[in-house]
Design an enzyme around this catalytic site. Sequence first.
Site, PDB file in Angstrom:
ATOM      1  N   GLY A 220      36.265   1.261  27.642  1.00 17.93           N
ATOM      2  CA  GLY A 220      35.293   1.908  26.774  1.00 17.93           C
ATOM      3  C   GLY A 220      34.212   0.971  26.278  1.00 17.93           C
ATOM      4  N   HIS A 221      33.187   1.551  25.652  1.00 15.52           N
ATOM      5  CA  HIS A 221      31.983   0.826  25.247  1.00 15.52           C
ATOM      6  C   HIS A 221      32.291  -0.300  24.248  1.00 15.52           C
ATOM      7  CE1 HIS A 221      32.251   3.722  21.872  1.00 15.52           C
ATOM      8  NE2 HIS A 221      31.662   2.762  21.187  1.00 15.52           N
ATOM      9  N   GLY A 222      31.692  -1.439  24.528  1.00 12.78           N
ATOM     10  CA  GLY A 222      31.784  -2.568  23.602  1.00 12.78           C
ATOM     11  C   GLY A 222      33.130  -3.255  23.563  1.00 12.78           C
TER      12      GLY A 222
END
Length: 316
Positions: A220-222
């Site tokens: 997932g993002h980041g």
Amino acid sequence: MKFEKAVPVQWLAEFTGAKLLGNTEQLATGINEIHKVEPGDISFVDFEKYYSKCLNSAATVIIINKEVDCPEGKTLLVTADPFSAYVKIVKHFRPFEPAQGMISGTAVIGEGTHLQPGVFVGNHVRIGNNCLIHPNVTIYDHSVIGDNVIIHAGTVIGADAFYFKRRKDRAVQYDKLESCGRVVIEDDVEIGAGCTIDKGVSGDTIIGQGTKLDNHIHIGHGAVIGKNCLFAAQVGIGGKAIIEDEVILWGQVGVSKDLVIGKGAVVYAQSGVPASIEGGKIYFGSPVEEAREKMKELNWVKRIPEIWEKLTKNEE
């Protein structure tokens, strides 16, 4: 995301229609989410319970939906809808660039790197030396890939963050928080077939040196994945999770967002990690517990029919 040139806060106020408070003369050098802000960055907050965290963060410019006391040296941009103001800034400084071919002319590809047929390489991508990218891999704009990286067929690097704001009073309820971050894959990483690694909303999703991912894994993002980690098939990592070095996650482990898995932790297959766990231990279950304790618990659960039968016989 860092801006190519520093931006005056007066321009930002005019561009977003916000009221300017605090230091009205300084410059913004980038835009970032609260957990990754650095001095010079713009961030936003639209829930009062997060005001203190944002106001006292490293962010220099804060987009906020209420007039409050401005911390010394900072600038506030006061607007009714900080989320939309933030998105407007992102779209201005990181606009969508349509592809002009399968391999962008702005991409930099190192010596000895081989791209198999069907590989798409977006704008401003950097790929290091001696990499092997297998067929039908998609590498979105601004991704960074180190040396000696192998990416297997069908993997997607740099898709948008799964991040939305809900507006319950509308027919279409979810507004997208536009992504302007990157995926950074360090040297000597191998990524299996059919994996998906999302870019950060405004910072970097990082896969550390020497880490190996099996097939059908989602990051997932980041998220920040450490060095020399090993993830088996169908592992899923939530946004902004931090996985420290040398962590092993076996098949179908699910990891929630905003947590830390400590260095050297091992999580057995089909386990769920809802909160931070210490390194150097072996875990199992959903929610996870130390594996030895969880196995004891399951053994006792198996004995419940036997124990119940003994209890009911005694009552007779």
